[in-house]
Write a protein that holds these residues in place. Structure first.
Motif, mmCIF file in Angstrom:
data_model
loop_
_atom_site.group_PDB
_atom_site.id
_atom_site.type_symbol
_atom_site.label_atom_id
_atom_site.label_comp_id
_atom_site.label_asym_id
_atom_site.label_seq_id
_atom_site.Cartn_x
_atom_site.Cartn_y
_atom_site.Cartn_z
ATOM 1 N N ILE A 21 52.549 -28.588 10.582
ATOM 2 C CA ILE A 21 52.818 -28.550 9.139
ATOM 3 C C ILE A 21 53.942 -27.592 8.755
ATOM 4 C CG2 ILE A 21 50.508 -29.350 8.522
ATOM 5 C CD1 ILE A 21 49.827 -26.522 7.643
ATOM 6 N N ILE A 95 44.627 -27.748 6.661
ATOM 7 C CA ILE A 95 46.001 -27.741 6.161
ATOM 8 C C ILE A 95 46.089 -26.935 4.865
ATOM 9 C CG2 ILE A 95 47.817 -29.196 5.156
ATOM 10 C CD1 ILE A 95 46.973 -31.342 7.261
ATOM 11 N N LYS A 99 48.318 -23.590 4.414
ATOM 12 C CA LYS A 99 49.374 -23.567 3.402
ATOM 13 C C LYS A 99 49.142 -22.481 2.358
ATOM 14 C CE LYS A 99 51.181 -28.251 3.661
ATOM 15 N NZ LYS A 99 51.387 -29.522 2.946
#
Length: 107
Positions: A21, A95, A99
């Protein structure tokens, strides 16, 4: 270029997710590896020396890293993310956690 290293136990789920990511962030080079002897990709001294930022998923990873690479990480900032090993690769919750934590810590 900021060099960011993500570490977990086996380099199968959490650290490869982080690498995936953040691999397209402008100005970042990212890599992931595992600390356990049965990791898919083993962390090396070269990885440690390369990194500007080292993120481990759990406190136990930081302890193992210190034990194996004590001198090499002496002047490195190793950040524990406190992300348990209960997520699949590219899990949406994982994720979101990554993040929310990582970008503000890479400066």
């Amino acid at each position: 270029m900021k060099k960011v290293l993500f570490l977990c136990s086996k380099n199968k789920l959490r650290s490869p997710t982080a690498e995936a990511i953040f691999s397209d962030v402008d100005g970042w080079e990212v890599y992931s590896a595992g600390i356990s002897s049965d990791a898919e990709v083993h962390v090396s001294l070269e990885d440690i020396e390369w990194a500007d930022h080292i993120f481990v998923m759990e406190t136990v990873h930081k302890k193992k890293l210190s034990s194996k690479f004590g001198r090499a990480i002496k002047d490195k900032k190793v950040i524990t993310l406190d992300i348990p090993d209960n997520y699949d690769y590219m899990d949406s919750e994982l994720i979101n956690i990554l993040k929310s934590k990582i970008p503000r810590l890479v400066n």
